[in-house]
Design a protein around this motif. Structure first.
Motif, PDB file in Angstrom:
ATOM      1  N   LYS A 164     -62.391 -12.183  15.018  1.00 11.74           N
ATOM      2  CA  LYS A 164     -62.106 -13.189  13.993  1.00 11.74           C
ATOM      3  C   LYS A 164     -63.332 -14.048  13.722  1.00 11.74           C
ATOM      4  O   LYS A 164     -63.625 -14.394  12.583  1.00 11.74           O
ATOM      5  CB  LYS A 164     -60.935 -14.074  14.425  1.00 11.74           C
ATOM      6  N   LYS A 180     -62.415 -14.966  19.324  1.00 14.34           N
ATOM      7  CA  LYS A 180     -62.300 -16.096  18.399  1.00 14.34           C
ATOM      8  C   LYS A 180     -62.452 -17.417  19.151  1.00 14.34           C
ATOM      9  O   LYS A 180     -62.181 -17.514  20.345  1.00 14.34           O
ATOM     10  CB  LYS A 180     -60.960 -16.071  17.663  1.00 14.34           C
ATOM     11  N   ARG A 194     -60.369  -6.889  18.170  1.00 14.55           N
ATOM     12  CA  ARG A 194     -60.471  -7.525  16.856  1.00 14.55           C
ATOM     13  C   ARG A 194     -61.440  -8.696  16.945  1.00 14.55           C
ATOM     14  O   ARG A 194     -61.506  -9.380  17.964  1.00 14.55           O
ATOM     15  CB  ARG A 194     -59.101  -8.011  16.385  1.00 14.55           C
ATOM     16  N   ASP A 241     -58.963 -10.167  21.267  1.00 15.24           N
ATOM     17  CA  ASP A 241     -59.453 -10.946  20.132  1.00 15.24           C
ATOM     18  C   ASP A 241     -60.657 -11.786  20.526  1.00 15.24           C
ATOM     19  O   ASP A 241     -60.648 -12.443  21.571  1.00 15.24           O
ATOM     20  CB  ASP A 241     -58.366 -11.878  19.596  1.00 15.24           C
TER      21      ASP A 241
END
Length: 222
Positions: free
Chosen positions: A170, A198, A168, A196
């Motif tokens: 962000k 981020k 993912r 993630d």
């Protein structure tokens, strides 16, 4: 004049740097829990740089931080975060959990396993022993989360079997030329591995302040 600079308003980034020194100090036994909590509370309530200075003046690594409070915050170069001896090469969780986050050094090979439990591998403030890092995640009816800065070179190629192995994003960013390469691989069986991209809270705030400064400069210059 430098004597006037400490009266400048403190930013969230600067408060977080002071809080990190306090956490290291209590972990090393330099502060007892009561004094740590008092100083930490004062850190997050501080409105100016002058209020932050005495909170870490008597602690190791404070000199660099106090100097940083007198100059604009800058992003740490990747070359300054690569090198050193790994402080951890793996994590294990069985009916429990493990966490690697904050300031730590990851080795070229990091293996983690979680069964009926969970694990966290956060590289946003970590150092890297080398420029190539492979994180192998295996989870059985459990979950593992991996968080990397958006500007690293990232490859995710794990397998989800009756589970998920997901990436993912962000925060968007182009990989930095001098950033390390991180490959996340492994197997998620009846569980999940999430990767993630981020920024940390401190880095996100720094970038917001930098953008605000650029916009103000354009307005003033225009």
């Amino acid at each position: 004049m430098t004597s006037e600079l400490p009266e400048m308003r403190a930013s969230d980034v600067e408060r977080e740097r002071v809080a990190e020194i306090l956490r290291d100090a209590v972990a090393e036994g330099r502060l007892d829990m009561e004094e740590f909590e008092q100083r930490l509370d004062a850190t997050y309530k501080a409105r100016t740089r002058a209020e932050l200075t005495p909170l870490v003046r008597d602690l190791p690594a404070s000199g660099e931080v106090l100097t940083d409070l007198r100059k604009p915050t800058a992003t740490t170069k990747w070359s300054e975060r690569i090198g050193g001896t790994a402080t951890s090469t793996g994590g294990f969780a069985f009916w429990g959990g493990f966490s690697r986050k904050g300031r730590w050094t990851i080795g070229p090979r990091f293996t983690c396993f979680a069964m009926w439990g969970g694990g966290e591998v956060d590289l946003r403030e970590a150092r890297f022993e080398g420029r190539e890092t492979v994180i192998r995640c295996v989870t059985v009816m459990g979950g593992i989360g991996v968080v990397v800065p958006p500007d690293v070179h990232l490859v995710v190629n794990g397998i989800g079997l009756l589970g998920g192995f997901d990436q993912r994003t962000k925060d968007e960013a182009e990989p930095a030329p001098d950033a390390p390469r991180v490959r996340v691989t492994g197997l998620a069986l009846l569980g999940g591995v999430g990767v993630d991209r981020k920024w940390s809270k401190a880095e996100r705030q720094r970038r917001k302040e930098a953008t605000r400064g650029d916009e103000q400069g354009r307005i003033t210059g225009g």
